[in-house]
Design a protein around this motif. Structure first.
Motif, PDB file in Angstrom:
ATOM      1  N   ALA A 203      48.145  22.067  50.336  1.00  0.00           N
ATOM      2  CA  ALA A 203      48.275  23.519  50.482  1.00  0.00           C
ATOM      3  C   ALA A 203      48.423  24.183  49.125  1.00  0.00           C
ATOM      4  O   ALA A 203      47.878  25.258  48.873  1.00  0.00           O
ATOM      5  N   ALA A 204      49.174  23.540  48.225  1.00  0.00           N
ATOM      6  CA  ALA A 204      49.362  24.116  46.891  1.00  0.00           C
ATOM      7  C   ALA A 204      48.055  24.105  46.104  1.00  0.00           C
ATOM      8  O   ALA A 204      47.731  25.071  45.412  1.00  0.00           O
ATOM      9  N   VAL A 205      47.265  23.039  46.189  1.00  0.00           N
ATOM     10  CA  VAL A 205      45.986  22.953  45.487  1.00  0.00           C
ATOM     11  C   VAL A 205      44.996  23.948  46.067  1.00  0.00           C
ATOM     12  O   VAL A 205      44.272  24.634  45.361  1.00  0.00           O
ATOM     13  N   GLY A 206      44.962  24.078  47.388  1.00  0.00           N
ATOM     14  CA  GLY A 206      44.050  25.013  48.035  1.00  0.00           C
ATOM     15  C   GLY A 206      44.358  26.444  47.655  1.00  0.00           C
ATOM     16  O   GLY A 206      43.459  27.269  47.457  1.00  0.00           O
ATOM     17  N   ALA A 207      45.643  26.783  47.517  1.00  0.00           N
ATOM     18  CA  ALA A 207      46.020  28.147  47.132  1.00  0.00           C
ATOM     19  C   ALA A 207      45.634  28.427  45.689  1.00  0.00           C
ATOM     20  O   ALA A 207      45.258  29.547  45.339  1.00  0.00           O
ATOM     21  N   ALA A 208      45.708  27.421  44.826  1.00  0.00           N
ATOM     22  CA  ALA A 208      45.350  27.629  43.418  1.00  0.00           C
ATOM     23  C   ALA A 208      43.853  27.807  43.240  1.00  0.00           C
ATOM     24  O   ALA A 208      43.407  28.514  42.348  1.00  0.00           O
ATOM     25  N   ASN A 209      43.038  27.189  44.066  1.00  0.00           N
ATOM     26  CA  ASN A 209      41.584  27.264  43.942  1.00  0.00           C
ATOM     27  C   ASN A 209      40.976  28.429  44.703  1.00  0.00           C
ATOM     28  O   ASN A 209      39.776  28.637  44.660  1.00  0.00           O
ATOM     29  N   ALA A 210      41.748  29.151  45.430  1.00  0.00           N
ATOM     30  CA  ALA A 210      41.209  30.249  46.233  1.00  0.00           C
ATOM     31  C   ALA A 210      40.684  31.344  45.320  1.00  0.00           C
ATOM     32  O   ALA A 210      41.313  31.711  44.330  1.00  0.00           O
ATOM     33  N   ALA A 211      39.503  31.853  45.619  1.00  0.00           N
ATOM     34  CA  ALA A 211      38.885  32.901  44.808  1.00  0.00           C
ATOM     35  C   ALA A 211      39.542  34.239  45.140  1.00  0.00           C
ATOM     36  O   ALA A 211      39.934  34.485  46.275  1.00  0.00           O
ATOM     37  N   PRO A 212      39.636  35.107  44.129  1.00  0.00           N
ATOM     38  CA  PRO A 212      40.190  36.429  44.400  1.00  0.00           C
ATOM     39  C   PRO A 212      39.246  37.202  45.315  1.00  0.00           C
ATOM     40  O   PRO A 212      38.045  36.940  45.344  1.00  0.00           O
ATOM     41  N   PRO A 213      39.768  38.139  46.062  1.00  0.00           N
ATOM     42  CA  PRO A 213      38.896  38.884  46.969  1.00  0.00           C
ATOM     43  C   PRO A 213      37.836  39.655  46.191  1.00  0.00           C
ATOM     44  O   PRO A 213      38.091  40.187  45.116  1.00  0.00           O
ATOM     45  N   ALA A 214      36.624  39.694  46.725  1.00  0.00           N
ATOM     46  CA  ALA A 214      35.500  40.369  46.065  1.00  0.00           C
ATOM     47  C   ALA A 214      35.674  41.877  46.162  1.00  0.00           C
ATOM     48  O   ALA A 214      36.167  42.397  47.156  1.00  0.00           O
ATOM     49  N   ARG A 215      35.222  42.556  45.114  1.00  0.00           N
ATOM     50  CA  ARG A 215      35.268  44.014  45.125  1.00  0.00           C
ATOM     51  C   ARG A 215      34.113  44.541  45.962  1.00  0.00           C
ATOM     52  O   ARG A 215      32.982  44.120  45.802  1.00  0.00           O
ATOM     53  N   SER A 216      34.404  45.460  46.779  1.00  0.00           N
ATOM     54  CA  SER A 216      33.352  46.004  47.625  1.00  0.00           C
ATOM     55  C   SER A 216      32.793  47.306  47.059  1.00  0.00           C
ATOM     56  O   SER A 216      31.789  47.800  47.516  1.00  0.00           O
ATOM     57  N   ARG A 217      33.442  47.869  46.057  1.00  0.00           N
ATOM     58  CA  ARG A 217      33.028  49.151  45.519  1.00  0.00           C
ATOM     59  C   ARG A 217      32.312  48.950  44.181  1.00  0.00           C
ATOM     60  O   ARG A 217      32.788  48.213  43.321  1.00  0.00           O
ATOM     61  N   ARG A 218      31.164  49.605  43.991  1.00  0.00           N
ATOM     62  CA  ARG A 218      30.422  49.524  42.722  1.00  0.00           C
ATOM     63  C   ARG A 218      30.960  50.573  41.775  1.00  0.00           C
ATOM     64  O   ARG A 218      31.283  51.680  42.177  1.00  0.00           O
ATOM     65  N   ARG A 219      30.989  50.216  40.510  1.00  0.00           N
ATOM     66  CA  ARG A 219      31.457  51.161  39.502  1.00  0.00           C
ATOM     67  C   ARG A 219      30.301  52.034  39.043  1.00  0.00           C
ATOM     68  O   ARG A 219      29.156  51.594  38.998  1.00  0.00           O
ATOM     69  N   ALA A 220      30.595  53.241  38.672  1.00  0.00           N
ATOM     70  CA  ALA A 220      29.585  54.160  38.140  1.00  0.00           C
ATOM     71  C   ALA A 220      29.217  53.726  36.727  1.00  0.00           C
ATOM     72  O   ALA A 220      30.045  53.165  36.005  1.00  0.00           O
ATOM     73  N   PRO A 221      27.966  53.959  36.294  1.00  0.00           N
ATOM     74  CA  PRO A 221      27.579  53.576  34.930  1.00  0.00           C
ATOM     75  C   PRO A 221      28.350  54.399  33.897  1.00  0.00           C
ATOM     76  O   PRO A 221      28.572  55.591  34.074  1.00  0.00           O
ATOM     77  N   THR A 222      28.720  53.733  32.837  1.00  0.00           N
ATOM     78  CA  THR A 222      29.444  54.401  31.750  1.00  0.00           C
ATOM     79  C   THR A 222      28.441  55.095  30.840  1.00  0.00           C
ATOM     80  O   THR A 222      27.228  54.819  30.896  1.00  0.00           O
ATOM     81  N   PRO A 223      28.883  55.991  29.956  1.00  0.00           N
ATOM     82  CA  PRO A 223      27.962  56.612  28.994  1.00  0.00           C
ATOM     83  C   PRO A 223      27.251  55.585  28.114  1.00  0.00           C
ATOM     84  O   PRO A 223      26.093  55.760  27.761  1.00  0.00           O
ATOM     85  N   ALA A 224      27.912  54.483  27.793  1.00  0.00           N
ATOM     86  CA  ALA A 224      27.268  53.432  26.996  1.00  0.00           C
ATOM     87  C   ALA A 224      26.130  52.777  27.776  1.00  0.00           C
ATOM     88  O   ALA A 224      25.087  52.451  27.213  1.00  0.00           O
ATOM     89  N   ASP A 225      26.308  52.583  29.074  1.00  0.00           N
ATOM     90  CA  ASP A 225      25.245  52.023  29.916  1.00  0.00           C
ATOM     91  C   ASP A 225      24.031  52.947  29.935  1.00  0.00           C
ATOM     92  O   ASP A 225      22.882  52.497  29.829  1.00  0.00           O
ATOM     93  N   LEU A 226      24.283  54.233  30.081  1.00  0.00           N
ATOM     94  CA  LEU A 226      23.188  55.207  30.116  1.00  0.00           C
ATOM     95  C   LEU A 226      22.463  55.265  28.770  1.00  0.00           C
ATOM     96  O   LEU A 226      21.239  55.362  28.724  1.00  0.00           O
ATOM     97  N   LEU A 227      23.212  55.203  27.673  1.00  0.00           N
ATOM     98  CA  LEU A 227      22.598  55.197  26.348  1.00  0.00           C
ATOM     99  C   LEU A 227      21.713  53.970  26.158  1.00  0.00           C
ATOM    100  O   LEU A 227      20.594  54.064  25.643  1.00  0.00           O
ATOM    101  N   LEU A 228      22.197  52.815  26.593  1.00  0.00           N
ATOM    102  CA  LEU A 228      21.407  51.584  26.499  1.00  0.00           C
ATOM    103  C   LEU A 228      20.127  51.696  27.313  1.00  0.00           C
ATOM    104  O   LEU A 228      19.048  51.292  26.861  1.00  0.00           O
TER     105      LEU A 228
END
Length: 153
Positions: free
Chosen positions: A16-41
Motif C-alpha cells: 500500500a505504501a509503494v502504491g501510494a508513492a507511485n500514484a500519478a497526480p491527478p491530470a489537469r482538465s483545464r487548458r492554459r491560455a497562451p502567454t505573450p511569449a507564446d504569441l510572439l514565438l
C-alpha cells in the motif's frame, strides 16, 4: 513475548505504501491560455516561414545552364534555346539535349547508362551527372560565385 506479525499483513502494508508513492497526480482538465511569449514565438515562426517561401519564389528557375567536363572549360548555355550539346569526356562524347527549358542526357558512352535514366532537369535543386565520363549538367546563375552548399561545425 513479542507480538508476531504475519508476512501477509506486512506485505499488504508495504504494498500500500509503494502504491501510494507511485500514484500519478491527478491530470489537469483545464487548458492554459497562451502567454505573450507564446504569441510572439508564433508570430516569429510564421514570419520566418513567409520569408523562406518568398526567397524560394524570388529565386525561381535560372535560365543559365552549366555544362561542365572534367578536363575542359565550363560552358554556359541559355536553357530557353533548344539545342543538342556534345561534351567530350575520358570515355567519349555525351550528348546533352535542351528543349523547352528542360535538359537531359540523351546519350552517353558509359556502361550502365545511369545518367541517361536520371530524367529531365528543370530546376536548380538537382544536377545530372555522368560519373564515368566526368560530365556535370545543372542550372546555375553566372553572376553568383560558387561556394559550399552548407558548412557544418
Amino acid at each position: 513475548m513479542r507480538p508476531s506479525i504475519s508476512s501477509s499483513a506486512a506485505s499488504t502494508k508495504v504494498g500500500a505504501a509503494v502504491g501510494a508513492a507511485n500514484a500519478a497526480p491527478p491530470a489537469r482538465s483545464r487548458r492554459r491560455a497562451p502567454t505573450p511569449a507564446d504569441l510572439l514565438l508564433l508570430v516569429l515562426l510564421l514570419a520566418a516561414v513567409a520569408a523562406l517561401q518568398a526567397g524560394v519564389a524570388r529565386g525561381g528557375v535560372s535560365q543559365d545552364l552549366l555544362l561542365r567536363t572534367a578536363g575542359g572549360p565550363d560552358q554556359w548555355v541559355d536553357a530557353r534555346r533548344d539545342a543538342d550539346y556534345n561534351l567530350t569526356g575520358p570515355l567519349g562524347t555525351t550528348v546533352v539535349t535542351v528543349r523547352d527549358g528542360d535538359a537531359w542526357i540523351a546519350r552517353a558512352p558509359c556502361r550502365n547508362q545511369v545518367c541517361v535514366r536520371m530524367g529531365h532537369l528543370h530546376g536548380t535543386r538537382r544536377a545530372l551527372v555522368c560519373l564515368p565520363n566526368r560530365i556535370l549538367v545543372r542550372f546555375a546563375s553566372k553572376g553568383q560565385a560558387e561556394g559550399p552548399d552548407a558548412i557544418a561545425h
